[in-house]
Design an enzyme around this catalytic site. Structure first.
Site, short mmCIF file in Angstrom:
data_model
loop_
_atom_site.label_atom_id
_atom_site.label_comp_id
_atom_site.label_asym_id
_atom_site.label_seq_id
_atom_site.Cartn_x
_atom_site.Cartn_y
_atom_site.Cartn_z
N LYS A 1 0.87 -1.19 0.00
CA LYS A 1 0.00 0.00 0.00
C LYS A 1 0.89 1.23 0.00
CE LYS A 1 -3.30 2.26 3.08
NZ LYS A 1 -4.39 2.04 4.03
C1 5RP Z 1 -2.67 4.01 8.82
C2 5RP Z 1 -3.04 3.29 7.60
C3 5RP Z 1 -4.35 3.55 7.10
O1 5RP Z 1 -5.04 2.37 6.88
C4 5RP Z 1 -4.36 4.29 5.82
O2 5RP Z 1 -3.14 4.79 5.39
C5 5RP Z 1 -5.30 5.35 5.93
O3 5RP Z 1 -6.04 5.48 4.82
P1 5RP Z 1 -6.29 6.97 4.39
O4 5RP Z 1 -4.95 7.62 4.16
O5 5RP Z 1 -7.05 6.81 3.10
O6 5RP Z 1 -7.08 7.64 5.46
O7 5RP Z 1 -2.33 2.49 7.07
O8 5RP Z 1 -1.34 4.28 8.84
#
Ligand code: 5RP
Length: 292
Positions: free
Chosen positions: A201
């Site tokens: 991710k």
């Molecule tokens: C926290 C995470 C979150 O799941 C993610 O990054 C958050 O999603 P978004 O940026 O869309 O709010 O990994 O560190």
């Protein structure tokens, strides 16, 4: 006594058994259990996923939009493929009858009051199996103070996950003062893939995102990041998919939206129906009126 074989059985001698490649990039050599888990996260029809991220509480507590997960998040569940959450929320709030796939956070330790990169592995693979999840998620802090420790956390999860057929999602976390550009994300995502993560991710960048997806040998999903106007978030998701991402793992841009259900459905249309951002935004506006 079993019956003796009768004449006339059909072994379809003219049809060779199919041997198909798995639909996700870089995933063909994974074992059956791991592939099956990945196929619960990524839809085999289009190879895409819409993950709803609401694990923020593991270091931030009840952030805006996540004050009441039962009230704010459960209504969104029918529209997404996968829930990304913590084990505490899974046990206390999510109905066990849900059939959505789960990606469960397995790292943690520091709160926002401390050095965030100083995480440990916080959840075992046995617990992940007990909770019937489809992947474990771990934060990786490339360039952060505890870079090595976080990478070793990830490697340990990959080692044990591989024994049990449990994929590991590496989440690239970027320190506040670090430059968020394609060069950084190529480095971060590639290191995660080289060290064995089954998917990664990361964040979308306007310049050169395709070089990030192309140089990462496993599927990439993008985080949404800070809340932005709905049309901008839809454009970001669309461009990320066009430029090689396999999905969206979005949190704040959904649950902090003026109409979270409408936004979830609009993002879903981009991810799974290949809708252009402008069309999806129109849909968002219509649905917003319906839900308000
Ligand atoms: C926290 C995470 C979150 O799941 C993610 O990054 C958050 O999603 P978004 O940026 O869309 O709010 O990994 O560190």
């Amino acid at each position: 006594m079993p019956e003796v074989d009768k004449e006339g059985k059909n072994f379809h001698l003219e049809i060779p058994q199919k041997s198909e490649l798995f639909f996700l990039k870089g995933s063909n050599e994974l074992g059956w259990g791991m592939k099956n888990r990945m196929a619960r996260i990524f839809n085999p029809k289009d190879g895409h996923t819409l993950m709803l991220a609401f694990d923020h509480g593991y270091f931030q507590g009840p952030t805006t939009g996540l004050e009441r997960i039962d009230v704010n998040i459960l209504p969104l569940v029918p529209y997404v493929d996968t829930l990304m959450l913590t084990r505490g929320i899974l046990r206390s709030i999510i109905p066990p009858a849900t059939t959505k796939s789960i990606v469960m956070r397995a790292s943690g330790g520091p709160s926002i009051l401390k050095e965030l990169s100083n995480e440990e592995i916080a959840v075992s693979v046995e617990e992940s199996i007990r909770m019937n999840v489809s992947a474990m998620a771990v934060q990786v802090f490339i360039g952060g103070e505890y870079e090595t420790k976080s990478l070793l956390n990830m490697s340990k999860l990959v080692n044990i996950g591989t024994q049990y057929g449990m994929p590991t999602l590496a989440v690239t976390a970027v320190g506040k003062d670090m430059v968020r550009d394609a060069k950084y994300f190529r480095l971060a995502t590639r290191i995660c893939a080289e060290m064995g993560a089954q998917f990664v991710k990361t964040y979308y960048v306007e310049e050169g995102f395709e070089t990030v997806t192309k140089s990462c040998p496993v599927p990439i999903v993008i985080a949404g990041g800070k809340k932005r106007p709905e049309l901008d978030a839809l454009k970001m998701a669309y461009k990320a998919l066009q430029e090689g991402a396999s999905g969206v793992d979005m949190g704040r841009n959904i649950f902090q939206s003026e109409s979270p259900i409408a936004m979830t459905r609009a993002i879903k249309a981009v991810v799974h129906e290949n809708k252009k951002p402008e069309e999806a935004y129109e849909m968002y506006q219509e649905l917003k009126n319906e839900y308000n």
